[in-house]
Scaffold this motif. Sequence first.
Motif: not given
Length: 476
Positions: A357-386
């Motif tokens: 989508f347009p307007g999600r990052a300034p010119q010359g930059y990029a924004l990524l959105r990652a997803f973890v966890g879910g029914a197959l990897q519940p252990e990922m959700f339990e990890l600390s933020q770091d």
Amino acid sequence: MIDLDRFGGIVQTRERDGFLLESGPDSFISEKPAALELVKRLGLETHLIKTNEHHRRSFVVRQGRLLPVPEGFHLLAPSRFWPFVRSEIFSWVGKARMALDLLLPRRNLNGNADVTTDESLAQFVRRRLGREALQRMAQPMVGGIYTADPEQLSLRATMPRFLEMEREHRSLIRALRKQSSSAVREGSDFAEETSGARYSLFLSFDRGMQLLTDKLEEQILNSRSQNSNFESRISEEDGPGETSIRVNTAVESLTLEGDPIAADKAAIWRISTNRGETIVADGVCLALPAYVSARLLSSVDAQLATELNGITYASSATINLAYRREDIPHPLDGFGFVVPFIERRSLIACTFSSVKFPGRAPQGYALLRAFVGGALQPEMFELSQDELISRVRADLRDLLGIAQPPLFTEVSKWERSMPQYHVGHLERIKRIRGRLVALPGLALAGNAYSGLGIPDCISSGETAADNLRRSFILEI
């Protein structure tokens, strides 16, 4: 309206250093009309934006490489021959097994004429297309939508059109090819030269998805104003009353007083909150996770509560990562990628937000959105933020070649937020609705019942409101 947290729930948009971050959903599908109709009632049409017309494709990870989904591939099966044959996502053995779909008979129901018999996504795909089709495409694609275990996911509750294809055309590939040919003749979006999802159907807002819920909150609070043009589902015939939205308020108990069946005595609901107040109501709509509704209804209808508790949930996390574009070696020539579970990585999927989508990052930059966890990897959700960020960055280094640290990261954790539509889900919903018949003045809404997306939730809420209104009219 009483909300434990804030109006809008997981629909959250935040601006930071010129980036537009979505913590929850980043779009909605226009094919289902409820969301677009609400957008029009709210007067937000001019804020709608479509996905980028360039790079309308997605990737699937195989052995550490991002491979494009073949053009004309629709979640489970291909509609075009040569793009499928040339794809490196599947082995030649896997391709040959998928092609057998053209020859295989319809499902054998062993004399059972009930074509509505349910089966899991995994069972269906293995039966029609083979194990590799499940592992390399169906599981990651559908997992990206439902964060689900395909061995448990009900096909009839989530993607019934594929069951209809088998019933009507026998072969999924044959059905998709026929639909694609018809779409070409009619100029439909189904025939677009894209891979993966039908991206032309996805819409968002120039200022992010929270614009929708912010505007809705504003219009609900102003809906009784003489100057309001908002076509509320509440009419003046409902009688005087003050529209109230209470946030940061928890409902501690819900009780029903009186016999809901008796004609001579109207039943009333008593709602007790953590603020020490008691609210008396003629009707209640619980737009809550099913397990929360179950807790509140345990003393009202134990059987209904048991059915609601039978709907399980998965937890997931969204991680927004901001980068300088020059720090990402990959061309980002798509909208993102999904990761098969057999790849044994931390990521479920990743969206290239600033490409999608347009307007999600300034010119010359990029924004990524990652997803973890879910029914197959519940252990990922339990990890600390770091640790979560470290695992995600390691995958992005391997898959996109990103060695530099992000400018910033933001993690949003959504515990037990994704209902799992297991085999038998539709039968469970039928039993739940049967119990509701004996409880006039009670309605259920949300993503636990008939769809996960924003249009589904809007439709669910409007149906619940209509049902409550009809029950009041019947009582009168």
